[in-house]
Design a protein around this motif. Structure first.
Motif, PDB file in Angstrom:
ATOM      1  N   LEU A 159      -2.894  96.978  38.119  1.00 39.25           N
ATOM      2  CA  LEU A 159      -3.215  96.352  39.396  1.00 39.25           C
ATOM      3  C   LEU A 159      -3.776  97.374  40.388  1.00 39.25           C
ATOM      4  O   LEU A 159      -4.762  97.107  41.083  1.00 39.25           O
ATOM      5  N   GLY A 160      -3.134  98.543  40.437  1.00 40.77           N
ATOM      6  CA  GLY A 160      -3.601  99.560  41.357  1.00 40.77           C
ATOM      7  C   GLY A 160      -4.975 100.096  41.008  1.00 40.77           C
ATOM      8  O   GLY A 160      -5.803 100.368  41.892  1.00 40.77           O
ATOM      9  N   TYR A 161      -5.242 100.248  39.720  1.00 39.23           N
ATOM     10  CA  TYR A 161      -6.547 100.750  39.293  1.00 39.23           C
ATOM     11  C   TYR A 161      -7.642  99.726  39.568  1.00 39.23           C
ATOM     12  O   TYR A 161      -8.762 100.080  39.960  1.00 39.23           O
ATOM     13  N   LEU A 162      -7.319  98.453  39.373  1.00 41.65           N
ATOM     14  CA  LEU A 162      -8.272  97.395  39.715  1.00 41.65           C
ATOM     15  C   LEU A 162      -8.686  97.492  41.181  1.00 41.65           C
ATOM     16  O   LEU A 162      -9.871  97.401  41.528  1.00 41.65           O
ATOM     17  N   TRP A 163      -7.694  97.645  42.050  1.00 43.40           N
ATOM     18  CA  TRP A 163      -7.992  97.719  43.476  1.00 43.40           C
ATOM     19  C   TRP A 163      -8.755  99.005  43.799  1.00 43.40           C
ATOM     20  O   TRP A 163      -9.752  98.980  44.527  1.00 43.40           O
ATOM     21  N   SER A 164      -8.309 100.122  43.272  1.00 41.29           N
ATOM     22  CA  SER A 164      -8.922 101.398  43.602  1.00 41.29           C
ATOM     23  C   SER A 164     -10.354 101.490  43.091  1.00 41.29           C
ATOM     24  O   SER A 164     -11.227 102.059  43.749  1.00 41.29           O
ATOM     25  N   ARG A 165     -10.586 100.928  41.929  1.00 41.86           N
ATOM     26  CA  ARG A 165     -11.907 101.070  41.291  1.00 41.86           C
ATOM     27  C   ARG A 165     -12.969 100.208  41.975  1.00 41.86           C
ATOM     28  O   ARG A 165     -14.118 100.605  42.116  1.00 41.86           O
ATOM     29  N   TYR A 166     -12.562  98.987  42.420  1.00 44.33           N
ATOM     30  CA  TYR A 166     -13.555  98.027  42.907  1.00 44.33           C
ATOM     31  C   TYR A 166     -13.395  97.649  44.372  1.00 44.33           C
ATOM     32  O   TYR A 166     -14.314  97.106  44.973  1.00 44.33           O
ATOM     33  N   ARG A 167     -12.228  97.891  44.964  1.00 39.01           N
ATOM     34  CA  ARG A 167     -11.971  97.558  46.368  1.00 39.01           C
ATOM     35  C   ARG A 167     -12.242  96.086  46.656  1.00 39.01           C
ATOM     36  O   ARG A 167     -12.794  95.728  47.691  1.00 39.01           O
ATOM     37  N   ARG A 168     -11.839  95.236  45.744  1.00 41.15           N
ATOM     38  CA  ARG A 168     -11.901  93.778  45.907  1.00 41.15           C
ATOM     39  C   ARG A 168     -10.494  93.238  45.710  1.00 41.15           C
ATOM     40  O   ARG A 168      -9.807  93.612  44.755  1.00 41.15           O
ATOM     41  N   MET A 169     -10.076  92.323  46.581  1.00 43.81           N
ATOM     42  CA  MET A 169      -8.718  91.809  46.492  1.00 43.81           C
ATOM     43  C   MET A 169      -8.551  90.744  45.423  1.00 43.81           C
ATOM     44  O   MET A 169      -7.453  90.560  44.884  1.00 43.81           O
ATOM     45  N   TRP A 170      -9.602  90.021  45.087  1.00 39.99           N
ATOM     46  CA  TRP A 170      -9.409  88.902  44.169  1.00 39.99           C
ATOM     47  C   TRP A 170      -8.930  89.324  42.784  1.00 39.99           C
ATOM     48  O   TRP A 170      -8.118  88.601  42.174  1.00 39.99           O
ATOM     49  N   PRO A 171      -9.363  90.478  42.222  1.00 41.10           N
ATOM     50  CA  PRO A 171      -8.874  90.805  40.867  1.00 41.10           C
ATOM     51  C   PRO A 171      -7.358  91.005  40.796  1.00 41.10           C
ATOM     52  O   PRO A 171      -6.694  90.372  39.955  1.00 41.10           O
ATOM     53  N   PRO A 172      -6.739  91.862  41.647  1.00 40.92           N
ATOM     54  CA  PRO A 172      -5.274  91.972  41.560  1.00 40.92           C
ATOM     55  C   PRO A 172      -4.555  90.694  41.934  1.00 40.92           C
ATOM     56  O   PRO A 172      -3.470  90.411  41.407  1.00 40.92           O
TER      57      PRO A 172
END
Length: 287
Positions: A258-271
């Motif tokens: 979850l953290g890598y998803l947010w850090s990599r793309y800076r989009r809230m919908w994936p996490p």
């Protein structure tokens, strides 16, 4: 001093300590569960069912590997005033207090009230106070196609592995026979109080600020552990050491994803999609 610093971190030495200590704690928790014969872990607070701990790890680790393969834009760069400390430190204290107090409470509504007070009330107060001083801004999400559409690939991989393979958790039975309106309302409330609030607090607010101070992966590991340990309050019941090791093994690895998803793309919908699907899994697999 340059006005910008990359996510390599202002304190790389401290970041290395946090990273190695956090990963060592996850490894030690897994080893302890194997030694004590508790490698089957609970996957939901709604019942006592268990799955092998590797069944919780594989979807997250495979999805992390997929994130690495999806093209992305260069890492965002961060301003460097003292303002991150004024936000990062009180948010970290709120996360620690939440994990420490939750096991002392006796169920609902105390759980939800504490969550709202510490994970929503504290950030709101911090942000109001900080507005009176020079503000720290993490910058907008990159607008390139890789950041807009790239997250769909690892999200889809995680969903397929978690819902449509032998790694899927057993279906729950509490939703059987529940009226559709009540079922939908329950899923939406759980999503708002859990997925929405937790992802904004832990990933968007807390992790983002500590990334600017420690670096990407140290912050991801730190926040993943803080997010994991509070689950002892709702998924414990064996004995303290086993309960703590279980939530670390189960939730901290998912938190890395979850953290890598947010850090990599800076989009809230994936996490948010992953967290919502994770919470609703026993229910949705029943339908």
């Amino acid at each position: 001093m340059t006005p910008e610093l990359s996510t390599a971190g202002r304190h790389p030495r401290a970041g290395h300590v946090v990273l190695l200590s956090g990963l060592g704690l996850i490894a030690a928790a897994a080893l302890w569960l194997v030694i004590t014969g508790n490698s089957n872990i609970r996957y939901s607070a709604d019942h006592e069912g268990t799955v092998p701990m590797w069944a919780r790890w594989l979807p997250a680790l495979v999805a992390i590997a997929v994130i690495r393969l999806v093209p992305r834009a260069p890492d965002p760069r961060w301003p460097d005033p003292p303002a991150p400390y004024r936000e990062a430190v009180p948010l970290l204290c709120a996360a620690i207090a939440f994990a420490a107090i939750m096991p002392l409470l006796d169920g609902e509504p105390a759980y939800t009230l504490l969550k709202l007070a510490l994970l929503l009330g504290v950030p709101a107060a911090v942000f109001v106070v900080v507005r009176r001083r020079p503000q720290w801004h993490p910058g907008p999400a990159p607008a390139d196609a890789a950041h807009r559409f790239g997250p769909a690939v690892p999200v889809a991989v995680w969903l397929v592995l978690s819902y449509a393979t032998p790694l899927a958790a057993p279906a729950g039975d509490w939703a059987r026979g529940l009226p559709l309106v009540e079922l939908v309302a329950t899923i939406l409330v759980v999503f708002a109080v859990n997925a929405l609030l937790e992802e904004f607090f832990y990933r968007r607010w807390l992790q983002t600020r500590w990334e600017s101070l420690l670096g990407r992966w140290p912050a991801i590991v730190l926040v993943s552990l803080l997010w994991a340990v509070w689950h002892v309050a709702i998924q414990g019941g064996v004995r303290p050491d086993i309960d703590l090791a279980t939530v670390i093994v189960s939730h901290a690895v998912t938190g890395l994803f979850l953290g890598y998803l947010w850090s990599r793309y800076r989009r809230m919908w994936p996490p948010l999609v992953i967290h919502g699907a994770l919470n609703a899994m026993p229910t949705l697999l029943t339908l």
